[in-house]
Design an enzyme around this catalytic site. Sequence first.
Site, PDB file in Angstrom:
ATOM      1  N   LEU A  67      -0.857 -13.552   2.064  1.00  0.00           N
ATOM      2  CA  LEU A  67       0.145 -13.073   3.018  1.00  0.00           C
ATOM      3  C   LEU A  67       0.228 -11.549   2.974  1.00  0.00           C
ATOM      4  O   LEU A  67       0.205 -10.954   1.894  1.00  0.00           O
ATOM      5  CB  LEU A  67       1.515 -13.658   2.644  1.00  0.00           C
ATOM      6  CG  LEU A  67       2.726 -13.200   3.449  1.00  0.00           C
ATOM      7  CD1 LEU A  67       2.738 -13.882   4.816  1.00  0.00           C
ATOM      8  CD2 LEU A  67       4.009 -13.506   2.699  1.00  0.00           C
ATOM      9  N   CYS A  68       0.338 -10.920   4.144  1.00  0.00           N
ATOM     10  CA  CYS A  68       0.620  -9.484   4.220  1.00  0.00           C
ATOM     11  C   CYS A  68       1.591  -9.263   5.387  1.00  0.00           C
ATOM     12  O   CYS A  68       2.358 -10.154   5.721  1.00  0.00           O
ATOM     13  CB  CYS A  68      -0.666  -8.662   4.343  1.00  0.00           C
ATOM     14  SG  CYS A  68      -1.539  -8.855   5.907  1.00  0.00           S
ATOM     15  N   HIS A  69       1.550  -8.090   6.004  1.00  0.00           N
ATOM     16  CA  HIS A  69       2.492  -7.784   7.087  1.00  0.00           C
ATOM     17  C   HIS A  69       2.138  -8.532   8.377  1.00  0.00           C
ATOM     18  O   HIS A  69       2.968  -9.245   8.941  1.00  0.00           O
ATOM     19  CB  HIS A  69       2.523  -6.279   7.326  1.00  0.00           C
ATOM     20  CG  HIS A  69       3.607  -5.836   8.250  1.00  0.00           C
ATOM     21  ND1 HIS A  69       3.647  -4.582   8.779  1.00  0.00           N
ATOM     22  CD2 HIS A  69       4.699  -6.463   8.741  1.00  0.00           C
ATOM     23  CE1 HIS A  69       4.717  -4.461   9.572  1.00  0.00           C
ATOM     24  NE2 HIS A  69       5.366  -5.593   9.561  1.00  0.00           N
ATOM     25  N   ILE A  95       4.050 -11.769   7.291  1.00  0.00           N
ATOM     26  CA  ILE A  95       5.508 -11.891   7.119  1.00  0.00           C
ATOM     27  C   ILE A  95       6.223 -11.725   8.461  1.00  0.00           C
ATOM     28  O   ILE A  95       7.297 -12.286   8.675  1.00  0.00           O
ATOM     29  CB  ILE A  95       6.044 -10.892   6.064  1.00  0.00           C
ATOM     30  CG1 ILE A  95       7.463 -11.234   5.614  1.00  0.00           C
ATOM     31  CG2 ILE A  95       5.970  -9.461   6.571  1.00  0.00           C
ATOM     32  CD1 ILE A  95       7.573 -12.460   4.749  1.00  0.00           C
TER      33      ILE A  95
END
Length: 109
Positions: A67-69, A95
Amino acid sequence: MQQIYPAQIAEWASQQAQRPVLLDVREGWEVQTASAKPEGLDLLHMPMQTIPARLNELDKTRPIACLCHHGGRSMQVASFLMQHGFEVVNVAGGIHAWSAQVDPSIPVY
């Protein structure tokens, strides 16, 4: 590389033989700004640039969702982990999508 949307993460986690890890590869300030609270997964924060040095901290027997931005950095990390023998999926939309699809209380930045 399998991509799953945040809305699919709980179902994906329930189908795994081992309890999966949600690997958040964002920077510390980003995690402080907005963080997921996944059900059925253990949350682990490792900024992207620290992954190669910390590879031995990850368990190859547990599936990993990166998971990242928005999904770009996590895709790079997922690809790297796959090359090192990990079972990995990428959380499409990151996210930002998690806030839209799963938990609107997560701030958008």
